[in-house]
Scaffold this motif. Structure first.
Motif, PDB file in Angstrom:
ATOM      1  N   ARG A  69       5.634   9.637   9.803  1.00 37.79           N
ATOM      2  CA  ARG A  69       6.564   8.514   9.838  1.00 37.79           C
ATOM      3  C   ARG A  69       6.273   7.732  11.111  1.00 37.79           C
ATOM      4  N   TYR A  70       5.858   6.480  10.933  1.00 36.29           N
ATOM      5  CA  TYR A  70       5.622   5.649  12.116  1.00 36.29           C
ATOM      6  C   TYR A  70       6.954   5.302  12.754  1.00 36.29           C
ATOM      7  N   GLU A  71       6.912   5.062  14.010  1.00 33.23           N
ATOM      8  CA  GLU A  71       8.142   4.723  14.725  1.00 33.23           C
ATOM      9  C   GLU A  71       8.782   3.491  14.088  1.00 33.23           C
ATOM     10  N   GLY A  91       9.322   2.909  11.109  1.00 36.59           N
ATOM     11  CA  GLY A  91       8.854   2.591   9.768  1.00 36.59           C
ATOM     12  C   GLY A  91       9.297   3.633   8.759  1.00 36.59           C
ATOM     13  N   HIS A  92       8.892   3.397   7.513  1.00 35.91           N
ATOM     14  CA  HIS A  92       9.178   4.412   6.501  1.00 35.91           C
ATOM     15  C   HIS A  92       8.082   5.471   6.541  1.00 35.91           C
ATOM     16  N   GLU A  93       8.140   6.427   5.651  1.00 38.23           N
ATOM     17  CA  GLU A  93       7.157   7.497   5.653  1.00 38.23           C
ATOM     18  C   GLU A  93       5.829   6.998   5.091  1.00 38.23           C
ATOM     19  N   ALA A  94       4.769   7.012   5.889  1.00 38.39           N
ATOM     20  CA  ALA A  94       3.465   6.554   5.441  1.00 38.39           C
ATOM     21  C   ALA A  94       2.742   7.656   4.666  1.00 38.39           C
ATOM     22  N   LEU A  95       3.010   8.897   5.021  1.00 41.61           N
ATOM     23  CA  LEU A  95       2.491  10.043   4.274  1.00 41.61           C
ATOM     24  C   LEU A  95       3.641  11.021   4.119  1.00 41.61           C
ATOM     25  N   GLY A 135      -5.961   4.555  -3.482  1.00 42.74           N
ATOM     26  CA  GLY A 135      -4.558   4.200  -3.668  1.00 42.74           C
ATOM     27  C   GLY A 135      -4.380   2.741  -3.301  1.00 42.74           C
ATOM     28  N   HIS A 136      -3.264   2.164  -3.712  1.00 44.64           N
ATOM     29  CA  HIS A 136      -3.056   0.743  -3.422  1.00 44.64           C
ATOM     30  C   HIS A 136      -2.860   0.513  -1.919  1.00 44.64           C
ATOM     31  N   SER A 137      -2.824  -0.724  -1.558  1.00 50.47           N
ATOM     32  CA  SER A 137      -2.652  -1.069  -0.148  1.00 50.47           C
ATOM     33  C   SER A 137      -1.326  -0.508   0.377  1.00 50.47           C
ATOM     34  N   GLY A 138      -1.385   0.139   1.502  1.00 48.08           N
ATOM     35  CA  GLY A 138      -0.178   0.708   2.089  1.00 48.08           C
ATOM     36  C   GLY A 138       0.119   2.114   1.593  1.00 48.08           C
ATOM     37  N   ALA A 139      -0.786   2.689   0.816  1.00 46.82           N
ATOM     38  CA  ALA A 139      -0.564   4.027   0.258  1.00 46.82           C
ATOM     39  C   ALA A 139      -0.678   5.115   1.331  1.00 46.82           C
ATOM     40  N   GLY A 140      -1.365   4.812   2.394  1.00 47.40           N
ATOM     41  CA  GLY A 140      -1.481   5.791   3.475  1.00 47.40           C
ATOM     42  C   GLY A 140      -2.897   6.307   3.706  1.00 47.40           C
ATOM     43  N   LYS A 141      -3.890   5.616   3.137  1.00 42.60           N
ATOM     44  CA  LYS A 141      -5.290   6.070   3.261  1.00 42.60           C
ATOM     45  C   LYS A 141      -5.748   6.060   4.731  1.00 42.60           C
ATOM     46  N   SER A 142      -5.545   4.925   5.381  1.00 40.98           N
ATOM     47  CA  SER A 142      -5.976   4.819   6.785  1.00 40.98           C
ATOM     48  C   SER A 142      -5.210   5.813   7.650  1.00 40.98           C
ATOM     49  N   THR A 143      -3.941   5.948   7.369  1.00 40.25           N
ATOM     50  CA  THR A 143      -3.114   6.873   8.139  1.00 40.25           C
ATOM     51  C   THR A 143      -3.687   8.294   8.071  1.00 40.25           C
ATOM     52  N   LEU A 144      -4.100   8.685   6.875  1.00 43.64           N
ATOM     53  CA  LEU A 144      -4.673  10.019   6.687  1.00 43.64           C
ATOM     54  C   LEU A 144      -5.888  10.227   7.600  1.00 43.64           C
ATOM     55  N   ILE A 160      -5.991   9.738  16.155  1.00 42.91           N
ATOM     56  CA  ILE A 160      -5.563   8.414  16.595  1.00 42.91           C
ATOM     57  C   ILE A 160      -4.039   8.363  16.444  1.00 42.91           C
ATOM     58  N   GLU A 161      -3.542   9.107  15.456  1.00 42.72           N
ATOM     59  CA  GLU A 161      -2.103   9.325  15.281  1.00 42.72           C
ATOM     60  C   GLU A 161      -1.845  10.823  15.150  1.00 42.72           C
ATOM     61  N   ARG A 162      -0.614  11.205  15.442  1.00 40.78           N
ATOM     62  CA  ARG A 162      -0.214  12.602  15.272  1.00 40.78           C
ATOM     63  C   ARG A 162       0.764  12.696  14.094  1.00 40.78           C
ATOM     64  N   ASP A 213     -13.404   4.570   6.805  1.00 43.19           N
ATOM     65  CA  ASP A 213     -12.253   3.825   6.303  1.00 43.19           C
ATOM     66  C   ASP A 213     -12.750   2.498   5.725  1.00 43.19           C
ATOM     67  N   GLU A 214     -12.687   2.351   4.428  1.00 42.26           N
ATOM     68  CA  GLU A 214     -13.148   1.144   3.730  1.00 42.26           C
ATOM     69  C   GLU A 214     -14.523   0.700   4.228  1.00 42.26           C
ATOM     70  N   PRO A 215     -15.513   1.552   4.144  1.00 39.80           N
ATOM     71  CA  PRO A 215     -16.816   1.175   4.712  1.00 39.80           C
ATOM     72  C   PRO A 215     -17.493   0.051   3.944  1.00 39.80           C
ATOM     73  N   SER A 253     -11.072   4.347   0.287  1.00 40.23           N
ATOM     74  CA  SER A 253     -11.508   3.105  -0.354  1.00 40.23           C
ATOM     75  C   SER A 253     -10.536   2.739  -1.464  1.00 40.23           C
ATOM     76  N   HIS A 254     -10.382   1.440  -1.720  1.00 36.94           N
ATOM     77  CA  HIS A 254      -9.556   1.047  -2.857  1.00 36.94           C
ATOM     78  C   HIS A 254     -10.426   0.475  -3.985  1.00 36.94           C
ATOM     79  N   ASP A 255     -11.728   0.598  -3.829  1.00 38.15           N
ATOM     80  CA  ASP A 255     -12.664   0.029  -4.789  1.00 38.15           C
ATOM     81  C   ASP A 255     -12.898   1.030  -5.921  1.00 38.15           C
TER      82      ASP A 255
HETATM   83  N1  LIG Z   1       0.904   1.532  13.483  1.00 36.53           N
HETATM   84  C1  LIG Z   1       1.802   1.459  12.479  1.00 36.53           C
HETATM   85  N2  LIG Z   1       3.115   1.292  12.762  1.00 36.53           N
HETATM   86  C2  LIG Z   1       4.015   1.243  11.781  1.00 36.53           C
HETATM   87  N3  LIG Z   1       3.724   1.336  10.485  1.00 36.53           N
HETATM   88  C3  LIG Z   1       2.438   1.495  10.142  1.00 36.53           C
HETATM   89  C4  LIG Z   1       1.410   1.563  11.121  1.00 36.53           C
HETATM   90  N4  LIG Z   1       0.210   1.729  10.492  1.00 36.53           N
HETATM   91  C5  LIG Z   1       0.513   1.774   9.183  1.00 36.53           C
HETATM   92  N5  LIG Z   1       1.817   1.625   8.960  1.00 36.53           N
HETATM   93  C6  LIG Z   1       2.485   1.653   7.651  1.00 36.53           C
HETATM   94  O1  LIG Z   1       2.156   2.870   7.024  1.00 36.53           O
HETATM   95  C7  LIG Z   1       1.900   2.671   5.663  1.00 36.53           C
HETATM   96  C8  LIG Z   1       0.513   3.188   5.314  1.00 36.53           C
HETATM   97  O2  LIG Z   1      -0.425   2.379   5.987  1.00 36.53           O
HETATM   98  P1  LIG Z   1      -1.977   2.628   5.887  1.00 36.53           P
HETATM   99  O3  LIG Z   1      -2.642   1.700   6.821  1.00 36.53           O
HETATM  100  O4  LIG Z   1      -2.236   4.070   6.047  1.00 36.53           O
HETATM  101  O5  LIG Z   1      -2.256   2.184   4.396  1.00 36.53           O
HETATM  102  P2  LIG Z   1      -3.646   2.017   3.643  1.00 36.53           P
HETATM  103  O6  LIG Z   1      -3.575   2.867   2.444  1.00 36.53           O
HETATM  104  O7  LIG Z   1      -4.759   2.228   4.581  1.00 36.53           O
HETATM  105  O8  LIG Z   1      -3.588   0.480   3.212  1.00 36.53           O
HETATM  106  P3  LIG Z   1      -4.790  -0.573   3.101  1.00 36.53           P
HETATM  107  O9  LIG Z   1      -5.452  -0.316   1.795  1.00 36.53           O
HETATM  108  O10 LIG Z   1      -4.099  -1.894   3.097  1.00 36.53           O
HETATM  109  O11 LIG Z   1      -5.686  -0.365   4.278  1.00 36.53           O
HETATM  110  C9  LIG Z   1       2.078   1.176   5.394  1.00 36.53           C
HETATM  111  O12 LIG Z   1       3.346   0.974   4.865  1.00 36.53           O
HETATM  112  C10 LIG Z   1       1.965   0.566   6.767  1.00 36.53           C
HETATM  113  O13 LIG Z   1       2.795  -0.567   6.827  1.00 36.53           O
END
Ligand SMILES: Nc1ncnc2c1ncn2[C@@H]1O[C@H](COP(=O)(O)OP(=O)(O)OP(=O)(O)O)[C@@H](O)[C@H]1O
Ligand SMILES: [Mg+2]
Lengths: 321, 229
Positions: free
Chosen positions: B14-16, B18-22, B39-48, B55-57, B166-168, B198-200
């Motif tokens: 959970r980002y500060e 924000g809602h739960e990203a994962l 997964g679609h944009s915002g699904a949490g791929k980058s976060t993972l 980079i995040e805990r 990440d999305e290479p 990747s979302h491709d």
């Molecule tokens: N630094 C951050 N602070 C707060 N919220 C964040 C942060 N980074 C990501 N989020 C939120 O966490 C959720 C997941 O983001 P993430 O970047 O992991 O998605 P993604 O699957 O990589 O999306 P995309 O395909 O657009 O790259 C999103 O709702 C995003 O708004």
């Protein structure tokens, strides 16, 4: 596990390259090079920074130079220092000679010359403007005079005691001590010395601030690069090292520039000081900058540059983390 | 599974503010496996991926890499962890004022490798991505696809056991994207564990590798390579 770029396991030489000492060396040579490249990549800014530091450090050096010359001027004059002891008009030649012997025995006295009234008259008559009026005199009004030369290196206090002793002697009318101006000069030079120290400290602080600010700007403008370095696994020390080297290069160059400027000033002073020296029959020794100082200034400046960079980068990189 | 290199166990983030990203994410990637996270944009791929590189805990749960618990790695241990990972970014993150060679060399310098050995390895990596003739150029003079390949060369030059990307292929044309993915598959073939976000979807299907699907931070599907149609 096998490896993607070539399938062989690490060779012996490869493993030995990972030894801490050699990795330390690789890190430092890379950082030193990287920092030099950065300075070279913005030559005008680097030059201005170095010029400001060079000038700031040259100022106390110039003062030091003037001061040491004033000191040696004072020393040269001090060696000519003579105490004139005027005897009472009733003293005859025998008394005067006895007194001269007595004074000669005194501890702090190097030499005593007895001047008769006639010698005094002769000296005066050589001076322009006096001769006519002297002819108008019937009697020689001048007393016997003892020219007392204190020993070299006698302290102002000791000279003061000597003068007091001379004043207390029988048959002495008046003692004229040229030493008070010397005391004043010494006091003035003392103030000057202190001022140079304070000035040097202030300008050292200026160097610290100039380097610190330059490094701060540099770090701010390289936030992206710092981010990349961290992502590929650079430690904080590794990220920071090029900035520390930059601080050292700035300081070292500024210090060398300062020394060069000071030598230029010294060179400009050679002629007038030599002329002054002639007046004092070569007794005036030109006080140049001592070699240790020429070496110490760049080293100290490099240290200050490193310190400024270290303080600022610690603070700045922690904020960026 | 004993040979898991990447292991997520009930991981939530959970980002500060924000809602739960994962949320409660559990999965493993085996040694030498290649997997996609989609997964679609915002699904949490980058976060993972960010959690893997510290980079995040995570807010909850447990992650381990190569058998090492990431929770036990403090700030001072992060650089060492990142040196053991190869990372590729969508925006390639190259130093634009350094040559291609210097960029690829960077992980080796950080690793304290001597210059001669660095040169050998950098050229091996550049050859792998087909950019051997470009070593003296600045990244700005390269095409987007070439820049991305420089980023890949940098990621593999220190021979990491794990490669994450990440999305290479995010802004590459389809033909180039296939080539780049092919490169990753080659690294897998020599034993590297590869995890790519990747979302491709068409591209992912073409690669015939395992696919982990996220939706709003939850794992909704985990398709084995053989089942990819
Ligand atoms: N630094 C951050 N602070 C707060 N919220 C964040 C942060 N980074 C990501 N989020 C939120 O966490 C959720 C997941 O983001 P993430 O970047 O992991 O998605 P993604 O699957 O990589 O999306 P995309 O395909 O657009 O790259 C999103 O709702 C995003 O708004
Ligand atoms: Mg993303």
């Amino acid at each position: 596990m096998s490896t993607p770029t070539d399938v062989q396991p690490p060779t012996r030489s490869e493993r030995s390259h990972r030894r801490p000492v050699s990795s330390w060396r690789e890190h430092h040579s890379w950082s030193a090079g990287a920092s030099l490249r950065r300075l070279a990549s913005k030559p005008v800014g680097s030059f201005l920074t170095i010029a400001v530091m060079g000038l700031a450090l040259a100022l106390p050096l110039a003062f030091y130079l003037l001061l040491s010359n004033a000191q040696s001027l004072g020393d040269a004059l001090g060696r000519n220092q003579v105490i004139n002891v005027f005897l009472k008009p009733d003293q005859v030649a025998a008394n005067a000679q006895l007194l001269a012997k007595q004074v000669q025995q005194h501890d702090g006295v190097a030499n005593v010359t007895l001047k008769s009234p006639q010698q005094g008259m002769d000296e005066l008559s050589k001076m322009q403007g006096f001769s006519d009026s002297l002819h108008a005199l019937d009697d020689n009004p001048l007393p016997y005079v003892l020219e007392v030369q204190p020993q070299d290196g006698l302290s102002a206090d000791a000279v003061g005691h000597l003068v007091d002793d001379l004043r207390g002697m029988q048959g002495v009318d008046m003692v004229q001590d040229s030493g008070t101006w010397r005391q004043r000069l010494d006091a003035l030079l003392g103030v000057g010395n202190r001022a140079v120290l304070i000035l040097a400290a202030l300008f050292a602080l200026a160097v610290l601030l100039v380097v610190g600010n330059t490094v701060r700007v540099d770090i701010t403008s390289r936030a992206d690069e710092i981010g990349v370095l961290k992502l590929v696994g650079a430690s904080r020390a590794f990220v920071r090292r090029p900035y520390l080297y930059a601080g050292i290069w700035y300081g070292l160059s500024g210090g060398i520039l300062a020394v060069a400027l000071a030598l230029l000033i010294e060179f400009a002073l050679v002629d007038p000081v030599a002329r002054l020296s002639q007046v004092y029959e070569g007794k005036l020794h030109v006080g140049g900058l001592p070699p240790w100082l020429l070496l110490a200034v760049p080293i100290a400046a490099a240290f200050l540059g490193w310190l400024g960079a270290r303080l600022v980068s610690a603070w700045q990189l922690r904020r960026a983390a | 599974m004993g040979n898991a290199v990447i292991r997520f166990d009930q991981v939530s983030k959970r980002y500060e503010g924000g809602h739960e990203a994962l949320s409660q994410l559990t999965f493993e990637v085996a040694k030498g496996e290649m997997a996609f996270v989609t997964g679609h944009s915002g699904a949490g791929k980058s976060t993972l991926l960010k959690l893997l590189a510290l980079i995040e805990r995570p807010s909850h749960g447990h992650i381990s890499l190569d058998g090492q618990s990431l929770a036990k790695i403090g700030r001072s241990g992060i650089p060492k962890l990142r040196r053991s990972l190869g990372m590729v970014f969508q925006d390639h993150r190259l130093l634009m004022d350094r040559t291609v060679f210097a960029n690829v060399e960077l992980p080796l310098v950080i690793g304290g490798i001597a210059p001669l050995e660095r040169g050998r390895r950098v050229r091996a990596a550049l050859e792998k991505v087909g950019l051997l003739d470009y070593e003296r150029q600045l990244p700005a003079s390269l095409s987007t696809g070439e820049q991305q390949r420089v980023g890949i060369a940098r990621a593999i030059v220190a021979k990491p056991n794990v490669l994450i990307a990440d999305e290479p292929t995010g802004n590459l044309d389809p033909q180039l994207a296939v080539e780049i993915m092919g490169l990753f598959a080659e690294f897998q073939q020599v034993g590297t564990t590869v995890l790519i976000a990747s979302h491709d979807l068409p591209l992912i299907k073409r690669m015939k590798k395992r696919v982990v699907v996220l939706d709003h931070g939850r794992l909704v599907a985990d398709v084995a390579a053989e089942e990819v149609l």
